[in-house]
Design a protein around this motif. Structure first.
Motif, short mmCIF file in Angstrom:
data_model
loop_
_atom_site.label_atom_id
_atom_site.label_comp_id
_atom_site.label_asym_id
_atom_site.label_seq_id
_atom_site.Cartn_x
_atom_site.Cartn_y
_atom_site.Cartn_z
N SER A 183 -8.26 -16.27 47.05
CA SER A 183 -7.02 -16.98 47.25
C SER A 183 -6.14 -17.05 45.83
CB SER A 183 -7.44 -18.69 47.44
OG SER A 183 -8.04 -18.65 48.50
N LEU A 184 -6.88 -16.92 45.17
CA LEU A 184 -5.94 -16.78 43.59
C LEU A 184 -5.22 -15.46 43.61
CD1 LEU A 184 -4.88 -17.98 40.90
CD2 LEU A 184 -7.03 -16.95 39.79
N SER A 185 -6.19 -14.47 43.78
CA SER A 185 -5.56 -13.09 43.77
C SER A 185 -4.21 -12.87 44.76
CB SER A 185 -6.66 -11.87 44.20
OG SER A 185 -7.83 -11.90 43.28
N ARG A 186 -4.27 -13.55 46.09
CA ARG A 186 -3.47 -13.39 46.82
C ARG A 186 -2.15 -14.18 46.18
NH1 ARG A 186 -6.81 -14.83 52.62
NH2 ARG A 186 -7.11 -12.71 53.04
N ARG B 68 -0.57 -3.42 43.07
CA ARG B 68 -0.08 -2.09 42.79
C ARG B 68 -0.24 -1.40 44.50
NH1 ARG B 68 -3.09 0.77 40.15
NH2 ARG B 68 -4.62 -0.86 39.25
N ASP B 69 -1.44 -1.93 45.06
CA ASP B 69 -1.72 -1.18 46.35
C ASP B 69 -2.38 -2.71 47.08
OD1 ASP B 69 -2.48 0.00 48.50
OD2 ASP B 69 -4.08 1.19 47.36
N PRO B 70 -1.52 -3.22 48.13
CA PRO B 70 -1.86 -4.23 48.70
C PRO B 70 -2.85 -3.87 49.84
CG PRO B 70 0.24 -4.39 48.25
CD PRO B 70 0.00 -3.08 47.80
N ASP B 71 -3.03 -2.71 50.08
CA ASP B 71 -3.79 -2.24 51.40
C ASP B 71 -5.06 -1.92 50.84
OD1 ASP B 71 -1.69 -2.52 53.24
OD2 ASP B 71 -0.99 -0.58 52.83
N ALA B 72 -5.40 -2.18 49.28
CA ALA B 72 -6.75 -1.66 49.08
C ALA B 72 -7.80 -2.50 49.60
CB ALA B 72 -6.54 -1.74 47.30
N GLY B 73 -7.58 -3.63 49.64
CA GLY B 73 -8.78 -4.57 50.20
C GLY B 73 -9.36 -5.17 48.97
N PHE B 74 -9.73 -6.58 49.31
CA PHE B 74 -10.16 -7.42 48.07
C PHE B 74 -11.45 -6.77 47.50
CE2 PHE B 74 -12.04 -10.99 46.04
CZ PHE B 74 -11.33 -11.26 45.00
N GLU B 75 -12.36 -6.59 48.54
CA GLU B 75 -13.84 -6.12 48.13
C GLU B 75 -13.97 -4.93 47.31
OE1 GLU B 75 -16.46 -6.59 51.30
OE2 GLU B 75 -16.09 -8.79 51.71
N GLU C 270 -14.91 -4.00 43.51
CA GLU C 270 -16.09 -3.21 43.16
C GLU C 270 -15.61 -2.13 42.16
OE1 GLU C 270 -19.42 -3.33 43.96
OE2 GLU C 270 -18.73 -5.27 44.85
N GLU C 271 -14.36 -1.70 42.46
CA GLU C 271 -13.75 -0.75 41.56
C GLU C 271 -13.67 -1.33 40.22
OE1 GLU C 271 -9.39 1.13 40.66
OE2 GLU C 271 -10.23 1.32 42.66
N ALA C 272 -13.26 -2.60 40.02
CA ALA C 272 -12.98 -3.17 38.73
C ALA C 272 -14.38 -3.54 37.89
CB ALA C 272 -12.23 -4.62 38.98
N LYS C 273 -15.40 -3.69 38.85
CA LYS C 273 -16.61 -3.87 38.31
C LYS C 273 -17.16 -2.76 37.59
CE LYS C 273 -18.50 -7.49 41.36
NZ LYS C 273 -19.79 -7.85 42.30
N ARG C 274 -16.89 -1.63 38.11
CA ARG C 274 -17.17 -0.45 37.61
C ARG C 274 -16.51 -0.07 36.54
NH1 ARG C 274 -17.33 1.24 43.26
NH2 ARG C 274 -15.08 2.28 43.12
#
Length: 221
Positions: A161-164, A200-207, A211-215
């Motif tokens: 919700s916050l990210s949106r 930057r890429d709204p189509d990336a998908g939150f999950e 996962e990318e951010a965790k890495r």
């Protein structure tokens, strides 16, 4: 003034509709809220708002909100603003939700930092959505800065919700997100990086963004 038979019938009809909002069966309450919204009447407004604060079923609360939007804003707005100071979290969250649906800019000054940082996740989520709808032009960066202080809070639904909300504010959120991406808390960094990816890429998908951010965080940014 004489009371006519029609006046009496209208009074009985109103009383029945309001009583139906209290029935144990949620389907009856849902139908009553639909009926009240279909035939708006100023006599319904106070009871609709009171019921929003106690209604346990989401679908019924949503119908109550719809019914309120069918009534004149000059009647509903002052009463909804009064609910923002309620000690009951559901009253605050539902009032905020309804204000987001009405979209009247006069409500903006009543959306405070206390609402945006409310300890109750449902209230905070409703405040974030409402603030994004109502924020005046030019005040988006200040709103983004406050929202960024909430990065890392709550579970997946709250974080989404916050990210949106931040993504909906647009590129003005970039400075706040970049600052949060350097926070000491890895949860805050992860959430900030994931949100910036979605910006930057709204189509990336939150999950996938998380996962990318965790890495990235695990590798030391």
């Amino acid at each position: 003034m004489a009371i006519t038979g029609q006046d009496t019938a209208d009074t009985r009809h109103t009383a029945r509709a309001l009583r139906a909002l209290e029935y144990d069966d949620p389907s009856v309450r849902l139908a009553a809220a639909l009926a009240v919204g279909t035939e708006p009447d100023p006599r319904y407004v106070d009871r609709l708002i009171e019921r929003c604060a106690t209604e346990p079923e989401f679908s019924v609360r949503d119908m109550l909100t719809w019914a309120l939007t069918r009534h004149p804003v000059d009647l509903t707005l002052p009463r909804l603003l009064g609910e923002l100071g309620s000690e009951h979290a559901r009253a605050r969250s539902q009032a905020l939700h309804t204000l987001s649906k009405i979209g009247d800019p006069r409500a903006w000054p009543a959306i405070t930092r206390a609402h945006l940082c409310d300890p109750d996740d449902e209230v905070a989520r409703a405040a974030w959505r409402t603030a994004v709808v109502l924020v005046p032009e030019g005040e988006e960066p200040a709103l983004a800065a406050v929202l960024a202080t909430q990065l890392g809070r709550g579970g997946p639904d709250t974080r989404l919700s916050l990210s949106r909300a931040l993504v909906d504010l647009g590129d003005v959120t970039a400075p706040a997100l970049h600052a949060a991406a350097r926070a000491a808390d890895p949860g805050v960094r992860t959430h900030a990086l994931a949100t910036d990816r979605l910006r930057r890429d709204p189509d990336a998908g939150f999950e996938a963004a998380v996962e990318e951010a965790k890495r990235v965080v695990a590798l030391g940014d």
